[in-house]
Motif scaffolding. Sequence first.
Motif, PDB file in Angstrom:
ATOM      1  N   VAL A 126     -12.568  35.621 -95.816  1.00  0.00           N
ATOM      2  CA  VAL A 126     -11.225  36.215 -95.837  1.00  0.00           C
ATOM      3  C   VAL A 126     -11.318  37.704 -95.535  1.00  0.00           C
ATOM      4  CG1 VAL A 126     -10.480  34.506 -97.537  1.00  0.00           C
ATOM      5  CG2 VAL A 126     -11.172  36.786 -98.314  1.00  0.00           C
ATOM      6  N   PRO A 127     -10.237  38.306 -95.026  1.00  0.00           N
ATOM      7  CA  PRO A 127     -10.249  39.751 -94.797  1.00  0.00           C
ATOM      8  C   PRO A 127     -10.586  40.511 -96.083  1.00  0.00           C
ATOM      9  CG  PRO A 127      -8.321  38.748 -93.775  1.00  0.00           C
ATOM     10  CD  PRO A 127      -8.965  37.683 -94.605  1.00  0.00           C
ATOM     11  N   GLY A 128     -11.558  41.391 -96.009  1.00  0.00           N
ATOM     12  CA  GLY A 128     -12.011  42.125 -97.178  1.00  0.00           C
ATOM     13  C   GLY A 128     -13.175  41.479 -97.890  1.00  0.00           C
ATOM     14  N   GLY A 129     -13.418  40.195 -97.599  1.00  0.00           N
ATOM     15  CA  GLY A 129     -14.513  39.493 -98.246  1.00  0.00           C
ATOM     16  C   GLY A 129     -15.877  39.890 -97.730  1.00  0.00           C
ATOM     17  N   GLU A 130     -15.908  40.691 -96.675  1.00  0.00           N
ATOM     18  CA  GLU A 130     -17.191  41.097 -96.078  1.00  0.00           C
ATOM     19  C   GLU A 130     -18.068  41.894 -97.046  1.00  0.00           C
ATOM     20  OE1 GLU A 130     -13.810  41.041 -93.141  1.00  0.00           O
ATOM     21  OE2 GLU A 130     -14.214  42.117 -95.008  1.00  0.00           O
ATOM     22  N   THR A 131     -17.464  42.449 -98.093  1.00  0.00           N
ATOM     23  CA  THR A 131     -18.248  43.224 -99.071  1.00  0.00           C
ATOM     24  C   THR A 131     -18.743  42.367-100.231  1.00  0.00           C
ATOM     25  OG1 THR A 131     -16.262  43.813-100.325  1.00  0.00           O
ATOM     26  CG2 THR A 131     -16.920  45.306 -98.538  1.00  0.00           C
ATOM     27  N   GLY A 132     -18.393  41.080-100.220  1.00  0.00           N
ATOM     28  CA  GLY A 132     -18.699  40.216-101.353  1.00  0.00           C
ATOM     29  C   GLY A 132     -20.001  39.448-101.221  1.00  0.00           C
ATOM     30  N   ILE A 133     -20.233  38.591-102.215  1.00  0.00           N
ATOM     31  CA  ILE A 133     -21.402  37.725-102.298  1.00  0.00           C
ATOM     32  C   ILE A 133     -20.905  36.335-102.695  1.00  0.00           C
ATOM     33  CG2 ILE A 133     -23.583  37.292-103.502  1.00  0.00           C
ATOM     34  CD1 ILE A 133     -23.590  40.357-104.164  1.00  0.00           C
ATOM     35  N   ALA A 134     -21.456  35.299-102.081  1.00  0.00           N
ATOM     36  CA  ALA A 134     -21.122  33.928-102.462  1.00  0.00           C
ATOM     37  C   ALA A 134     -22.391  33.203-102.858  1.00  0.00           C
ATOM     38  CB  ALA A 134     -20.428  33.203-101.312  1.00  0.00           C
ATOM     39  N   VAL A 135     -22.247  32.208-103.715  1.00  0.00           N
ATOM     40  CA  VAL A 135     -23.378  31.375-104.114  1.00  0.00           C
ATOM     41  C   VAL A 135     -22.979  29.919-103.928  1.00  0.00           C
ATOM     42  CG1 VAL A 135     -25.094  30.895-105.869  1.00  0.00           C
ATOM     43  CG2 VAL A 135     -23.975  33.122-105.834  1.00  0.00           C
ATOM     44  N   GLN A 136     -23.808  29.188-103.204  1.00  0.00           N
ATOM     45  CA  GLN A 136     -23.544  27.783-102.894  1.00  0.00           C
ATOM     46  C   GLN A 136     -24.735  26.936-103.306  1.00  0.00           C
ATOM     47  OE1 GLN A 136     -21.215  25.955-100.795  1.00  0.00           O
ATOM     48  NE2 GLN A 136     -19.773  27.588-100.264  1.00  0.00           N
ATOM     49  N   SER A 137     -24.491  25.647-103.489  1.00  0.00           N
ATOM     50  CA  SER A 137     -25.566  24.712-103.821  1.00  0.00           C
ATOM     51  C   SER A 137     -25.090  23.295-103.522  1.00  0.00           C
ATOM     52  CB  SER A 137     -25.951  24.823-105.291  1.00  0.00           C
ATOM     53  OG  SER A 137     -26.894  23.829-105.642  1.00  0.00           O
ATOM     54  N   GLY A 195     -13.361  49.149-106.067  1.00  0.00           N
ATOM     55  CA  GLY A 195     -14.797  49.283-105.856  1.00  0.00           C
ATOM     56  C   GLY A 195     -15.631  48.290-106.645  1.00  0.00           C
ATOM     57  N   VAL A 196     -15.127  47.067-106.762  1.00  0.00           N
ATOM     58  CA  VAL A 196     -15.739  46.043-107.601  1.00  0.00           C
ATOM     59  C   VAL A 196     -16.565  45.076-106.754  1.00  0.00           C
ATOM     60  CG1 VAL A 196     -15.186  44.012-109.007  1.00  0.00           C
ATOM     61  CG2 VAL A 196     -14.004  46.175-109.426  1.00  0.00           C
ATOM     62  N   THR A 197     -17.740  44.699-107.237  1.00  0.00           N
ATOM     63  CA  THR A 197     -18.565  43.684-106.586  1.00  0.00           C
ATOM     64  C   THR A 197     -18.049  42.296-106.945  1.00  0.00           C
ATOM     65  OG1 THR A 197     -20.568  45.040-106.577  1.00  0.00           O
ATOM     66  CG2 THR A 197     -20.867  42.659-106.453  1.00  0.00           C
ATOM     67  N   VAL A 198     -17.684  41.521-105.933  1.00  0.00           N
ATOM     68  CA  VAL A 198     -17.229  40.151-106.153  1.00  0.00           C
ATOM     69  C   VAL A 198     -18.373  39.186-105.850  1.00  0.00           C
ATOM     70  CG1 VAL A 198     -15.639  38.330-105.427  1.00  0.00           C
ATOM     71  CG2 VAL A 198     -14.848  40.705-105.572  1.00  0.00           C
ATOM     72  N   VAL A 199     -18.644  38.302-106.807  1.00  0.00           N
ATOM     73  CA  VAL A 199     -19.528  37.163-106.569  1.00  0.00           C
ATOM     74  C   VAL A 199     -18.691  35.904-106.746  1.00  0.00           C
ATOM     75  CG1 VAL A 199     -21.602  35.928-107.251  1.00  0.00           C
ATOM     76  CG2 VAL A 199     -21.547  38.426-107.385  1.00  0.00           C
ATOM     77  N   SER A 200     -18.694  35.047-105.732  1.00  0.00           N
ATOM     78  CA  SER A 200     -17.907  33.817-105.762  1.00  0.00           C
ATOM     79  C   SER A 200     -18.836  32.622-105.964  1.00  0.00           C
ATOM     80  CB  SER A 200     -17.126  33.664-104.451  1.00  0.00           C
ATOM     81  OG  SER A 200     -16.326  32.496-104.462  1.00  0.00           O
ATOM     82  N   ASP A 201     -18.722  31.975-107.116  1.00  0.00           N
ATOM     83  CA  ASP A 201     -19.479  30.762-107.414  1.00  0.00           C
ATOM     84  C   ASP A 201     -18.759  29.601-106.728  1.00  0.00           C
ATOM     85  OD1 ASP A 201     -20.420  28.373-108.481  1.00  0.00           O
ATOM     86  OD2 ASP A 201     -20.563  29.124-110.528  1.00  0.00           O
ATOM     87  N   GLU A 202     -19.371  29.063-105.676  1.00  0.00           N
ATOM     88  CA  GLU A 202     -18.746  28.016-104.865  1.00  0.00           C
ATOM     89  C   GLU A 202     -19.530  26.710-104.936  1.00  0.00           C
ATOM     90  OE1 GLU A 202     -16.810  31.372-101.865  1.00  0.00           O
ATOM     91  OE2 GLU A 202     -18.406  30.073-101.087  1.00  0.00           O
ATOM     92  N   ILE A 203     -20.097  26.432-106.104  1.00  0.00           N
ATOM     93  CA  ILE A 203     -20.946  25.266-106.266  1.00  0.00           C
ATOM     94  C   ILE A 203     -20.197  23.958-106.055  1.00  0.00           C
ATOM     95  CG2 ILE A 203     -20.623  25.026-108.762  1.00  0.00           C
ATOM     96  CD1 ILE A 203     -23.632  24.443-108.982  1.00  0.00           C
ATOM     97  N   HIS A 204     -18.883  23.948-106.317  1.00  0.00           N
ATOM     98  CA  HIS A 204     -18.091  22.724-106.147  1.00  0.00           C
ATOM     99  C   HIS A 204     -17.384  22.660-104.789  1.00  0.00           C
ATOM    100  CE1 HIS A 204     -18.419  21.303-110.348  1.00  0.00           C
ATOM    101  NE2 HIS A 204     -18.376  22.573-110.682  1.00  0.00           N
ATOM    102  N   ALA A 205     -17.734  23.549-103.868  1.00  0.00           N
ATOM    103  CA  ALA A 205     -17.014  23.636-102.596  1.00  0.00           C
ATOM    104  C   ALA A 205     -16.932  22.322-101.822  1.00  0.00           C
ATOM    105  CB  ALA A 205     -17.630  24.735-101.724  1.00  0.00           C
TER     106      ALA A 205
END
Length: 394
Positions: free
Chosen positions: A222-233, A197-207
Amino acid sequence: MNPLEQLSLADLRARRSAKWARYEPDVIPMWVAEMDVPLAEPILTALQEALTIGDTGYPGSWPMVDEFVAFAARHWGWQVEPSLVVPAASVISAYVEAFVEDVAPGEEVVITAPVYPPFTTYLRQAGRVVREAPLTDDLRLDLDALETALAAATAPADGSTERRKAGLLLCNPHNPGGTVHTREELTAVAGLANRYGVTVVSDEIHAPLVYSGAEFTPYLSVPGGETGIAVQSASKAFSLAAMPAAQMIVGTERAAWLGEFRKGAHGHPTYLGSIASTVAYRDGDAWLASLLVGLEANRDTLRAFVAERLPGVTVSRNAGTYLAWLDFGGTVAAGGRDLGGEPADVLLAEGRVALNQGTHFGGGGAGHARLNFATPPAVLAEGLERIASVVVAK
């Protein structure tokens, strides 16, 4: 043309940004994550036009979100729903705001160390407790260590039977060392996060900074990633640190959460940042492709130099980013002096070359240093020669 070959050392020493202003003029700076490149021409033109007419007000009609969505589809085949994207002031502010929303003061956020130092500093400043899940020796995710950390972070408090809320802050591609997490690894992470039940935030600034032979996988894809948050720049790939702007993207199962989040008071991009990011995403592909060729060549030069001239030193493989991780554990200073936990201190004092101190990156950082290779080849060569003049194998 390779952007890394367009500026001389004299050009760079005229800069007053942090990388070139912090140390004395005789130091070769290879530390903070600034690239030694000129602005991409389309970005420069757009900013010049705005400044010429005094267009320096609050963020306006530049379609940064739409251009990010198009960029993500072109580069990663990632189909992002624009309504699930929120402009943000910066990547740091976005991940802090996300965890402030989901994780209460005194609750924990797990990070995978060694990792970018502001993962720790800003979360602690926001009143959250940081717990480390160590990476493997080759800087890959250790799923067993991660599960142990998530279980501990969510363990019921005294007298309770309910698991506590917690967060997980990923770095993909990873800083330092440039590991690009695979789809299989991220799917496993999503499974663990949803189990606890953990909130995932993925820092993807270097993507956008991923080299041949590797592939960036957005966490939300990815499967299961629908509950997460990503940050891009666009800031790291296009060298825009002076003009902050970012995007928070939420998974499809967070639409209601996002609706509530939007009601709060959150930071916004600078107007010049929104201009620069929009143009980078829309018109920067050719410049970025040239940059990647130059960065990959510098990475290969670094690895070859370490293998041939720095016995006792090991260096990360860097499937992405321009931030290498060097292990000096098998070396001493040329005069026999022990390098101790901070080789960067000795390299600065004796070689006049500045790297980031390893211990700032958390557990696993002692005896290491981070090196920024996003610099002209001649500057990289000089910096490496200075390192070689200081250290020898034990």
